[in-house]
Motif scaffolding. Structure first.
Motif, PDB file in Angstrom:
ATOM      1  N   GLU A 180      22.477  33.793  20.287  1.00 44.90           N
ATOM      2  CA  GLU A 180      22.174  32.403  20.600  1.00 44.90           C
ATOM      3  C   GLU A 180      23.293  31.778  21.417  1.00 44.90           C
ATOM      4  O   GLU A 180      24.476  32.070  21.202  1.00 44.90           O
ATOM      5  N   THR A 181      22.915  30.914  22.315  1.00 44.51           N
ATOM      6  CA  THR A 181      23.891  30.227  23.159  1.00 44.51           C
ATOM      7  C   THR A 181      24.422  28.996  22.441  1.00 44.51           C
ATOM      8  O   THR A 181      23.868  28.543  21.431  1.00 44.51           O
ATOM      9  N   GLN A 182      25.485  28.433  22.991  1.00 53.65           N
ATOM     10  CA  GLN A 182      26.058  27.211  22.431  1.00 53.65           C
ATOM     11  C   GLN A 182      25.021  26.090  22.453  1.00 53.65           C
ATOM     12  O   GLN A 182      24.910  25.320  21.501  1.00 53.65           O
TER      13      GLN A 182
ATOM     14  N   THR B  21      22.717  26.628  19.427  1.00 55.35           N
ATOM     15  CA  THR B  21      23.292  26.444  18.097  1.00 55.35           C
ATOM     16  C   THR B  21      23.954  25.087  17.911  1.00 55.35           C
ATOM     17  O   THR B  21      24.112  24.622  16.796  1.00 55.35           O
ATOM     18  N   GLY B  22      24.389  24.482  19.016  1.00 57.89           N
ATOM     19  CA  GLY B  22      25.124  23.212  18.925  1.00 57.89           C
ATOM     20  C   GLY B  22      26.548  23.390  18.462  1.00 57.89           C
ATOM     21  O   GLY B  22      27.253  22.430  18.183  1.00 57.89           O
ATOM     22  N   LYS B  23      26.993  24.629  18.380  1.00 59.07           N
ATOM     23  CA  LYS B  23      28.356  24.917  17.907  1.00 59.07           C
ATOM     24  C   LYS B  23      29.184  25.444  19.066  1.00 59.07           C
ATOM     25  O   LYS B  23      28.682  26.159  19.912  1.00 59.07           O
ATOM     26  N   THR B  24      30.452  25.126  19.036  1.00 58.32           N
ATOM     27  CA  THR B  24      31.364  25.678  20.037  1.00 58.32           C
ATOM     28  C   THR B  24      31.938  26.966  19.487  1.00 58.32           C
ATOM     29  O   THR B  24      32.045  27.164  18.278  1.00 58.32           O
ATOM     30  N   SER B  25      32.302  27.852  20.406  1.00 59.44           N
ATOM     31  CA  SER B  25      32.880  29.127  19.958  1.00 59.44           C
ATOM     32  C   SER B  25      34.268  28.878  19.409  1.00 59.44           C
ATOM     33  O   SER B  25      34.993  27.999  19.850  1.00 59.44           O
ATOM     34  N   SER B  26      34.648  29.660  18.430  1.00 63.01           N
ATOM     35  CA  SER B  26      35.994  29.554  17.868  1.00 63.01           C
ATOM     36  C   SER B  26      36.735  30.841  18.131  1.00 63.01           C
ATOM     37  O   SER B  26      36.150  31.913  18.166  1.00 63.01           O
ATOM     38  N   LEU B  27      37.987  30.699  18.346  1.00 64.24           N
ATOM     39  CA  LEU B  27      38.793  31.880  18.626  1.00 64.24           C
ATOM     40  C   LEU B  27      39.609  32.261  17.444  1.00 64.24           C
ATOM     41  O   LEU B  27      40.088  31.559  16.671  1.00 64.24           O
TER      42      LEU B  27
END
Length: 177
Positions: A166-168, A171-177
């Motif tokens: 799923e893309t951002q 999902t409405g979520k930002t990727s976390s590192l």
């Protein structure tokens, strides 16, 4: 143009090439198999260098190896139909697990071996107007467009339960590192 990582969605097709894919998708299962056979017969010289050169046949031994080649004609045809229909079977999963270049190679290998170690077209088979229409459409395209259409068509076959990530935006979520 559209582009997507969804295996069921067309990969970078123009409106013109999408029309060919749509026309192919309207064919029934056996007509799709016949169309692929005729494409490789008519365009084999142009497809041939593209498919094997970019493929890794060792990734598809279940589909092009001795196990498949030693099956009866009826079993081979059943497997081809399962692949075209995206059925959840052992062979269709093996096909669905490989990338488009390797899928092109599978159809190339089957076409080359037809009538020898792979089930052949019935001797009395006559292509329908629908098959001939889709053949005419792809023959009218430039080579790169033809390959795009073929990659899209073969890429939509086979079974896989792998889902695209799923893309951002989805999902409405930002990727976390």
């Amino acid at each position: 143009m559209t582009a997507s990582y969804n295996k069921q969605a067309p990969q970078a097709l123009s409106n013109e090439t999408q029309k060919v894919v749509d026309a192919f998708n309207r064919l029934d299962t056996d007509a799709k198999l016949a169309w692929l056979y005729y494409v490789y017969k008519k365009m084999g010289n142009s497809i041939t260098p593209a498919a094997p050169a970019a493929a890794e046949p060792e990734l598809a031994p279940k589909l092009v190896g001795d196990e498949y080649l030693q099956l009866s004609d009826d079993k081979q045809l059943a497997i081809m139909r399962q692949v075209v229909n995206r059925e959840d079977t052992e062979y269709s999963r093996a096909y669905g697990a490989i990338k488009e270049n390797n899928q092109l190679f599978v159809w190339f290998a089957w076409a080359v071996a037809m009538g020898q170690s792979v089930v052949d077209m019935p001797a009395n088979y006559k292509a329908t107007d629908a098959i001939n229409n889709v053949l005419s459409q792809i023959e009218g395209l430039e080579f790169e467009q033809q390959m795009s259409v073929l990659r899209t068509i073969v890429g939509q076959m086979g079974y896989t339960d792998v889902k695209p990530i799923e893309t951002q935006a989805q999902t409405g979520k930002t990727s976390s590192l």
